[in-house]
Enzyme design. Structure first.
Site, PDB file in Angstrom:
ATOM      1  N   LYS A 103      -7.521   0.703 -21.180  1.00 25.68           N
ATOM      2  CA  LYS A 103      -8.798   0.783 -21.900  1.00 25.68           C
ATOM      3  C   LYS A 103      -8.931  -0.366 -22.890  1.00 25.68           C
ATOM      4  O   LYS A 103      -9.954  -1.061 -22.914  1.00 25.68           O
ATOM      5  CB  LYS A 103      -8.878   2.135 -22.623  1.00 25.68           C
ATOM      6  CG  LYS A 103     -10.197   2.365 -23.348  1.00 25.68           C
ATOM      7  CD  LYS A 103     -10.141   3.575 -24.288  1.00 25.68           C
ATOM      8  CE  LYS A 103     -10.094   4.889 -23.570  1.00 25.68           C
ATOM      9  NZ  LYS A 103     -11.453   5.396 -23.214  1.00 25.68           N
ATOM     10  N   ARG A 162      -8.805   6.647 -29.733  1.00 24.70           N
ATOM     11  CA  ARG A 162      -8.466   7.102 -28.373  1.00 24.70           C
ATOM     12  C   ARG A 162      -7.147   6.499 -27.928  1.00 24.70           C
ATOM     13  O   ARG A 162      -6.823   5.362 -28.264  1.00 24.70           O
ATOM     14  CB  ARG A 162      -9.532   6.640 -27.372  1.00 24.70           C
ATOM     15  CG  ARG A 162     -10.872   7.291 -27.531  1.00 24.70           C
ATOM     16  CD  ARG A 162     -11.827   6.682 -26.489  1.00 24.70           C
ATOM     17  NE  ARG A 162     -13.170   6.595 -27.008  1.00 24.70           N
ATOM     18  CZ  ARG A 162     -14.154   7.457 -26.673  1.00 24.70           C
ATOM     19  NH1 ARG A 162     -13.910   8.422 -25.827  1.00 24.70           N
ATOM     20  NH2 ARG A 162     -15.346   7.321 -27.197  1.00 24.70           N
ATOM     21  N   GLY A 175      -7.185  12.695 -19.390  1.00 21.72           N
ATOM     22  CA  GLY A 175      -7.131  14.007 -20.042  1.00 21.72           C
ATOM     23  C   GLY A 175      -5.771  14.369 -20.592  1.00 21.72           C
ATOM     24  O   GLY A 175      -5.573  15.458 -21.125  1.00 21.72           O
ATOM     25  N   MET A 205      -3.881  12.690 -22.896  1.00 18.76           N
ATOM     26  CA  MET A 205      -3.572  12.407 -24.292  1.00 18.76           C
ATOM     27  C   MET A 205      -4.794  12.635 -25.175  1.00 18.76           C
ATOM     28  O   MET A 205      -5.883  12.884 -24.689  1.00 18.76           O
ATOM     29  CB  MET A 205      -3.006  11.002 -24.410  1.00 18.76           C
ATOM     30  CG  MET A 205      -1.605  10.950 -23.784  1.00 18.76           C
ATOM     31  SD  MET A 205      -0.862   9.342 -23.956  1.00 18.76           S
ATOM     32  CE  MET A 205      -2.066   8.314 -23.153  1.00 18.76           C
ATOM     33  N   ARG A 224     -13.081   0.273 -15.715  1.00 24.05           N
ATOM     34  CA  ARG A 224     -11.747   0.247 -15.082  1.00 24.05           C
ATOM     35  C   ARG A 224     -11.937   0.264 -13.576  1.00 24.05           C
ATOM     36  O   ARG A 224     -13.032   0.605 -13.079  1.00 24.05           O
ATOM     37  CB  ARG A 224     -10.908   1.436 -15.536  1.00 24.05           C
ATOM     38  CG  ARG A 224     -11.558   2.754 -15.224  1.00 24.05           C
ATOM     39  CD  ARG A 224     -10.747   3.910 -15.792  1.00 24.05           C
ATOM     40  NE  ARG A 224     -11.537   5.129 -15.686  1.00 24.05           N
ATOM     41  CZ  ARG A 224     -11.204   6.275 -16.261  1.00 24.05           C
ATOM     42  NH1 ARG A 224     -10.130   6.344 -17.005  1.00 24.05           N
ATOM     43  NH2 ARG A 224     -11.942   7.356 -16.099  1.00 24.05           N
ATOM     44  N   HIS A 278      11.200  22.385  10.856  1.00 22.18           N
ATOM     45  CA  HIS A 278      10.852  22.199  12.265  1.00 22.18           C
ATOM     46  C   HIS A 278       9.336  22.141  12.446  1.00 22.18           C
ATOM     47  O   HIS A 278       8.805  21.224  13.070  1.00 22.18           O
ATOM     48  CB  HIS A 278      11.449  23.348  13.088  1.00 22.18           C
ATOM     49  CG  HIS A 278      11.125  23.278  14.541  1.00 22.18           C
ATOM     50  ND1 HIS A 278      10.099  23.982  15.112  1.00 22.18           N
ATOM     51  CD2 HIS A 278      11.674  22.528  15.520  1.00 22.18           C
ATOM     52  CE1 HIS A 278      10.057  23.704  16.395  1.00 22.18           C
ATOM     53  NE2 HIS A 278      11.001  22.825  16.676  1.00 22.18           N
ATOM     54  N   SER A 291      18.881   2.526  16.170  1.00 26.80           N
ATOM     55  CA  SER A 291      17.661   3.091  15.610  1.00 26.80           C
ATOM     56  C   SER A 291      18.086   4.103  14.551  1.00 26.80           C
ATOM     57  O   SER A 291      18.790   5.065  14.845  1.00 26.80           O
ATOM     58  CB  SER A 291      16.845   3.767  16.711  1.00 26.80           C
ATOM     59  OG  SER A 291      15.700   4.349  16.136  1.00 26.80           O
ATOM     60  N   CYS A 325      13.496   5.539  13.373  1.00 24.00           N
ATOM     61  CA  CYS A 325      12.606   6.510  14.008  1.00 24.00           C
ATOM     62  C   CYS A 325      12.602   7.824  13.268  1.00 24.00           C
ATOM     63  O   CYS A 325      12.175   8.829  13.803  1.00 24.00           O
ATOM     64  CB  CYS A 325      12.978   6.703  15.474  1.00 24.00           C
ATOM     65  SG  CYS A 325      14.632   7.360  15.716  1.00 24.00           S
ATOM     66  N   TYR A 380      11.646  -3.049  13.793  1.00 23.14           N
ATOM     67  CA  TYR A 380      10.458  -2.200  13.889  1.00 23.14           C
ATOM     68  C   TYR A 380      10.664  -0.879  13.151  1.00 23.14           C
ATOM     69  O   TYR A 380      11.801  -0.488  12.881  1.00 23.14           O
ATOM     70  CB  TYR A 380      10.082  -1.921  15.344  1.00 23.14           C
ATOM     71  CG  TYR A 380      11.077  -1.069  16.082  1.00 23.14           C
ATOM     72  CD1 TYR A 380      11.013   0.328  16.029  1.00 23.14           C
ATOM     73  CD2 TYR A 380      12.083  -1.651  16.852  1.00 23.14           C
ATOM     74  CE1 TYR A 380      11.933   1.117  16.699  1.00 23.14           C
ATOM     75  CE2 TYR A 380      13.009  -0.872  17.523  1.00 23.14           C
ATOM     76  CZ  TYR A 380      12.930   0.521  17.444  1.00 23.14           C
ATOM     77  OH  TYR A 380      13.842   1.292  18.094  1.00 23.14           O
TER      78      TYR A 380
END
Lengths: 877, 877
Positions: free
Chosen positions: A23, A93, A102, A104, A337, A455, A765, A832, A852
């Site tokens: 701010k 502020r 909200g 502080m 902002r 699962h 992998s 994977c 990958y």
């Protein structure tokens, strides 16, 4: 310690967020580019840090600097603290480097006292207004700075309202409000022990300290935890001259976004209220009007606001979220902002800003939060419809999406009722591989136990099927086909809606929206593909999933599980016979029956992925997962196999294990039952040859799971190669058929001895799910009994099954990469596990040099984007 | 390639075992110190290696060298191959660097043919003897070299015996034996396809190759596997002039040990047979006479043998196992080697040889196989009694010792019948913590499932209680109280004996011997203590075990498990109530009841171990292990707790886990139920203060199990320290009370992040059981389904729960030591897993720099010895 902003001078700018807070930095920035900002000053975050370092005492010299700045402010505004003629009022502020809405505290109208209130009354010509401002200050100051219970003030107000026989605050007449100020001062004195301070400087000092204190309240700390905000020094404090939007009908206040935060459309989007303060807009008591109607109220102000909006976008080169106030016809900017936006909006804004030459491709790519892309890809409940929904439980957001259906309590029931044309949700305590068929058929899955990697959750995410897991308040009685929630009972005729992105369970149907992929999305993906080094593959077990993932840009299958293939109606019987065989001959007979099914499955997947690699993992789960555990199913199977129920139960019991996760599974099955491996490899090779003969470029890779030692892989590789040679001979296939053979790295010992394992592997992998389980000693299925406490007590920053634990598990991944490549320079490396679609984990995988990542189809675009972002981030360093 | 030994020349010596094999090296050695050894030569192990490297073909030049050596042999003996006058006969024997008794092949009497047999007949004046030697050659040669089925020869012999109407071989007259040679030659020709070779050099060549081949038969490979013999090149081949002990009553043969191999007494110990061959002694058809009686038969030979015995002991400075033959009054030495001995003998011989100045202390210590000390410490079945025992099953030798008792099928039954004065064995499919009371009471434990590290095995070893685990052929029906083995049924009145050192299960009672600890044993232990750097502690949970371990030399308790304490009759009820509590208040009430029990337990242990450290591990197992799983017990508990059975079952079910080993246990319990930790710490501190007040020097150390992250330990350390402070205050204890707080390192992640964990730990203790489980992903309870195949296929050299896997798990241990000490230089490091008593693992722990190992009481002496041996081995390098 203190940075001034105003017409006369502005010390800071927007680059100083760490020091001035978001701010404060933006107020300074707006001030310096000439926008109408009420002047003021910012106390830096370093001061807050100093406050805590010195055991919560105000740093030396701070108040001197504050006094200097107040004097500048008085000069610039012509107003003065403690003045009857023209009193200076300020707001105080908080404002950290990262927004914590909200969390502080704020104090408004500071500077008022028994003298100044009269001055304010004279200047504004509105005594009621002045005293109303005063009573708000006493209330807010008492509450925020001195910790007086808000209820005490409310009680005093109620007395006054009773006296004047009115219900609304606004109906209390001027003398009532004046009396209220006196009453509030009494409340204050009674609770604090001393009178409300009349010296504005004293008010200011205590208010500044209160803001510092608000940095470390439990709720603020918790907020930072949840949002993983770390590395901040503290909050800044912004002291700014008050402007009033409630000084009459020529005043007002509002908030706006410079573009539509929901769709991203380049359209000014906001709301304002006439004769109101900012808190009125937020509180939602009065309905604000859209900004576009403002010109009817005050054309000049509206034009000026549009002009400022354009300036801000041009200046910040991003969509802004602004707050403004009009005091007696004059527009003031109170805040700007970067605006929060949906995934779809992020994509559209980024692409359009590139077109508008506000930003370049790199900036656009870095600006889209990868995680938010799920919203772009999956159906969701319409926001309006959801507002009125009855949420009866909240579980874990296990697999995003939105699903509505009647309740079904077993996999069989799902299959049957779906065949009869119903849309059903599968509701289970937990799921097991036995349920896979029903899980696939159901519109969504809801469980009462299990975590994000249970699962149900893992399977559902793989399919992009909506799932809410671990909704603990659900008491499910599968036999009676009921679910009870807080005393309410629901059955097969009831409808639930589940939101897989929030974990909400809602009674009844909720309207859904199906997103359409925009051209902008495609554009972003194309840009990402230009930059990334990591390839992105998908985890898919069926041609349908493979096809979908390919549409999302998957460049191959990194994990094709073969176990789900055995659960379909026509196969499970033979699978069970195979498992229950007591001789090799019987087992081979059953496998011969299964072979054609597997071959056909593979042909389908190869076709869907033609030209791209398909990594097939050989059978992994413990065999008893395939066996029926309910008496009826056991009876049927025993009859089919012509053995007694008792014999069958003995076998099932014999195969059960204390800790199946650490038991007879993965490559251990291939070691003890070589004929299973042989059948699977045979099916793969035959399918490949069949495809090749039809000119379909099948590119299988064979992946052996759960390897812990070099010797395991050497042995199984030899067996695998033998089958490949055999099939080629039988099929008289003379073409080139190079099938890479590699392994999962998911056992810590495999990671530790990767140098040796690489000698017999064509690729690694990383199975980061199991690797995380074993490295932590956490069972994914059982973690829910303690994980909540672990997060609460800050023992873990986040569920390690969702985000890779770089410190521990990451060490093993890194070592394995280094050692594996030291043995074999061109060793292909991939991952994977579930982490393949998690942005921060993907960044890590890029950095350790994997070739990958492989993730569920719906996360492929996320991985593509992150893979580009990490390259761009590295380049910008 | 060939080394000669004889009067004329000897090429090798006893240091060349790797090259010449044990037998060849010792023949050369004996020959060179002038002992009467029949001359011959040794083909080296390198030649055998070459044979396999060249795809099983005889290396070039080998037979030329053999021919040269045969010529030397002919010259020295005056005998000749293929001679009628004085034929040279040789034996051909295998002999690797490590003894593999009976595993490889031997051919005797080689050199005989149709011509030479007549020469032998003339020289010996015994035609029957000559032809008997010939038929033995044809039989042995056909069998060993050409693979003719032994049965075929037997059938031919039977025909001859029938013809002469005799039953015994020895009763067949001369002409029968001559006819038998012809018949054997026919058998040979029929099966081999060509006539029995008449050329002795040809015979020799094929026999040498046959010995090479015998190196890699399945049974030889299996033998090396089982005995973990690795790194050998192959077998040597010893070709040696034959001498005959069966040339008449002036001939004979025998075997002897230079000291008693069973007790170690310095007394010549052996047996001989007159007019016999070596195989007759081994076959046991005739009963040999003790060597001490030899002087009555031939005083000169006896004196010479005694003289040679002394020479050998002086020369080898160790107890020797010798073979000798007397041919017509002349003594020949055929073999000498280090004699196998029992643990007790090893100790006695080592100590006495030091006294006799044959060896020094260092040599003595290095010579005692540490593992064999168990025999010295535990009762065992008398060897004679066991010879006639009916072994009905063989399981795993899970915990050494010997036990005899009636069969009992549940823990309760054990307790009750023992109270009634019976001696009972606990016979279970598997055991669980519920059974602990009965396990402790039973004289021994027998299970039909589970491996060397199953619950039964681990607990039994901890107590030094005899246990045979995983005897799979036992079908146990606990309800009917019967066990069926191969069709035979046994019940509560039947008696079994179990041998925990061999895994044998025997029907009926077998006489037992209780060893007495000799002064020699104490001497060895004292020597060991002088050299070792590693401290040795013990794992003990009761004052009794602690006391016993202290007698064995334990220098503290490295692992005092607290969970067993909760199973005793008077506590388990409160424990169960604690677990099933649904509120913190209820739980605390139950814990208050448990506190005095725990405190008393600790006081007892502190007293038993006064002055020595006692590392107490806080509660580790998952809570549901404490709950009753059988309906009756559940009913009783529900009544006691005044809740419904259903409610209780729900709670029990709710606490059950898919993979308890990876679930809610260890420090995770302390995180979620802080009051459990508080009670335990309170009990420890109160017990300590009570002891100190009574001048008992209690030295507790608090060990927190299953730590995976620094944050866990930091939090729990803080809670622990708080309780210590509180109790001191309440007890008004103002003295010094430093209780070290440390952790197990048993989770791979803890090992990987030890640098951080060490910041909040005073010590690490490696829990190598769990660390092995997680590093391999092997459940100890489930490993038996695949471990046998893993050993068979040589994927694992040995069960990693018995011997630490240095390559994988060892990496983690080492890294943790290095990182931990980098953070805290004086961090105390120990190990309390099962590996703490395994010799090869102890060597590793010494090398990575641990401060101590902790093992079960009966393994303390083993660890003490090994800890000294490794120091001496290092010094000798």
């Amino acid at each position: 310690m203190v940075y001034y902003f105003g017409r006369s001078r502005t010390d800071g700018d927007s680059s100083q967020k760490q020091l001035l807070g978001g701010k404060g930095a933006n107020l300074a920035e707006m001030s310096s580019i000439g926008l109408p900002v009420p002047p003021g000053f910012t106390i830096t975050t370093e001061v807050c840090e100093g406050y805590y370092e010195q055991k919560q005492s105000m740093p030396k010299g701070l108040m001197d600097a504050v006094r200097d700045n107040v004097r500048t402010l008085e000069k610039e505004t012509g107003k003065q603290f403690d003045s009857v003629d023209n009193p200076l009022l300020v707001s105080v502020r908080s404002g950290a480097a990262v927004s914590m809405p909200g969390m502080m505290d704020t104090v408004l109208n500071l500077g008022l006292n028994d003298k100044a209130v009269e001055g304010l009354a004279i200047i504004t010509g509105n005594r009621r207004f002045a005293y109303d401002a005063y009573r708000r200050l006493i209330n807010m100051y008492g509450d925020v700075v001195m910790g007086v219970d808000h209820e005490a003030f409310e009680a005093a107000f109620d007395k006054i309202k009773k006296k004047y026989k009115v219900e609304l605050d606004t109906d209390v007449p001027e003398q009532g409000i004046v009396a209220l100020c006196a009453a509030y001062q009494d409340v204050y004195k009674k609770h604090v022990g001393s009178a409300f301070p009349q010296d504005p400087m004293r008010q200011l000092e205590l208010a500044i300290e209160a803001v510092f204190k608000s940095w470390n309240t439990t709720r603020a700390k918790r907020y930072r935890e949840i949002n993983e905000i770390t590395g901040l020094r503290g909050t800044a404090v912004n002291v700014q001259a008050m402007v009033f939007g409630n000084m009459g009908d020529d005043s007002g206040t509002g908030v706006a976004f410079t573009r539509d935060p929901s769709t991203g459309e380049d359209k000014f989007y906001g709301e304002f209220l006439v004769n109101a303060q900012g808190e009125d807009v937020v509180a939602g008591i009065r309905t604000p009007r859209p900004v576009k109607e403002m010109s009817r109220w005050n054309k000049g102000v509206h034009a000026r606001l549009i002009e400022i909006k354009d300036t801000l976008e041009q200046h910040y080169r991003d969509m802004q979220d602004i707050e403004f106030t009009i005091e007696r016809g004059k527009l003031y900017m109170l805040q700007t902002r970067t605006g929060k936006r949906t995934g779809a909006a992020a994509v559209r804004i980024a692409v359009e800003m590139v077109k508008q030459k506000l930003i370049n491709e790199t900036q656009a790519l870095l600006r889209i939060p990868a995680e938010d892309l799920t919203q772009v890809l999956l159906p969701h409940f319409a926001a309006k419809a959801k507002r009125n929904a009855e949420v009866i439980a909240t579980g874990l957001p296990a697999s995003p999406g939105a699903a509505t259906g009647k309740l079904a309590f077993s996999a069989d029931e799902v299959v049957k009722r779906t065949a009869d044309g119903e849309q059903v949700l599968l509701v289970r305590k937990e799921t097991s591989p036995e349920d896979v068929d029903g899980m696939h058929t159901a519109v969504g899955i809801l469980t009462s136990t299990g975590g994000m990697t249970s699962h149900a959750a893992v399977v559902a995410r793989g399919w992009g099927k909506c799932c809410v897991a671990g909704a603990g308040v659900l008491q499910i009685d599968a036999k009676k086909k009921t679910v009870t929630v807080n005393g309410k009972k629901f059955g097969v005729k009831d409808v639930f809606s589940i939101d897989g992105s929030t974990g909400e369970v809602i009674v009844g149907a909720v309207e859904r929206e199906q997103p359409k992929l925009s051209g902008d999305f495609e554009t972003v993906m194309k840009w990402a593909d230009k930059h990334r080094r990591l390839k992105v593959r998908t985890n898919a077990d069926t041609p349908r999933d493979a096809k979908r993932a390919r549409e999302f840009g998957a460049e191959g299958i990194g994990l094709c599980r073969t176990e789900h293939m055995f659960f379909e109606e026509d196969r499970i019987g033979w699978m069970r016979r195979m498992i229950l065989s007591e001789t090799k001959v019987e087992r081979e007979k059953a496998l011969t029956k299964l072979l054609p099914y597997q071959r056909r499955d593979f042909e389908g997947i190869f076709k869907a992925m033609k030209g791209l690699p398909v990594t097939i993992r050989l059978l992994d789960p413990p065999l008893h997962e395939f066996l029926p555990h309910e008496r009826d199913a056991q009876k049927a199977l025993a009859a089919e196999m012509d053995i007694t129920l008792k014999r069958l139960q003995q076998r099932v019991h014999g195969l059960s294990e204390m800790n199946p996760m650490l038991g007879h599974r993965g490559c251990r099955l291939a070691v003890t039952y070589p004929e299973i491996l042989e059948m699977q490899v045979r099916a793969i090779v035959e399918a490949t040859i069949n495809c090749r003969k039809k000119k379909v470029d099948a590119k299988p890779e064979i992946m052996i799971p759960l390897i812990g030692t070099r010797e395991e892989l050497a042995l199984l590789r030899e067996r695998t190669e033998q089958v490949i040679v055999d099939v080629k001979k039988v099929k008289k296939f003379t073409g080139k058929l190079e099938i890479p053979i590699g392994t999962m790295i998911e056992i810590p010992r495999a990671a530790l001895t990767s140098g040796g394992i690489a000698e017999v592997a064509d690729f690694f992998s990383f199975g980061t799910n199991d690797l995380t389980q074993l490295t932590f000693g956490f069972s994914r299925d059982d973690i829910n009994s303690f994980l909540p406490d672990y997060l609460e007590d800050e023992i873990l920053p986040v569920d390690p099954f969702q985000r890779l634990d770089v410190e521990g598990v990451g060490q093993l991944v890194k070592k394995s990469c280094v050692d594996g490549r030291a043995t074999k320079r061109d060793l292909k490396l991939g991952i994977c596990g579930e982490h393949g679609g998690d942005p921060s984990s993907v960044r890590f995988f890029h950095k350790v040099g994997l070739d990958y990542v492989s993730c569920s189809p719906f996360r492929v675009p996320i991985a593509r984007l992150v893979a580009a972002q990490v390259v761009l981030e590295e380049a910008s360093k």
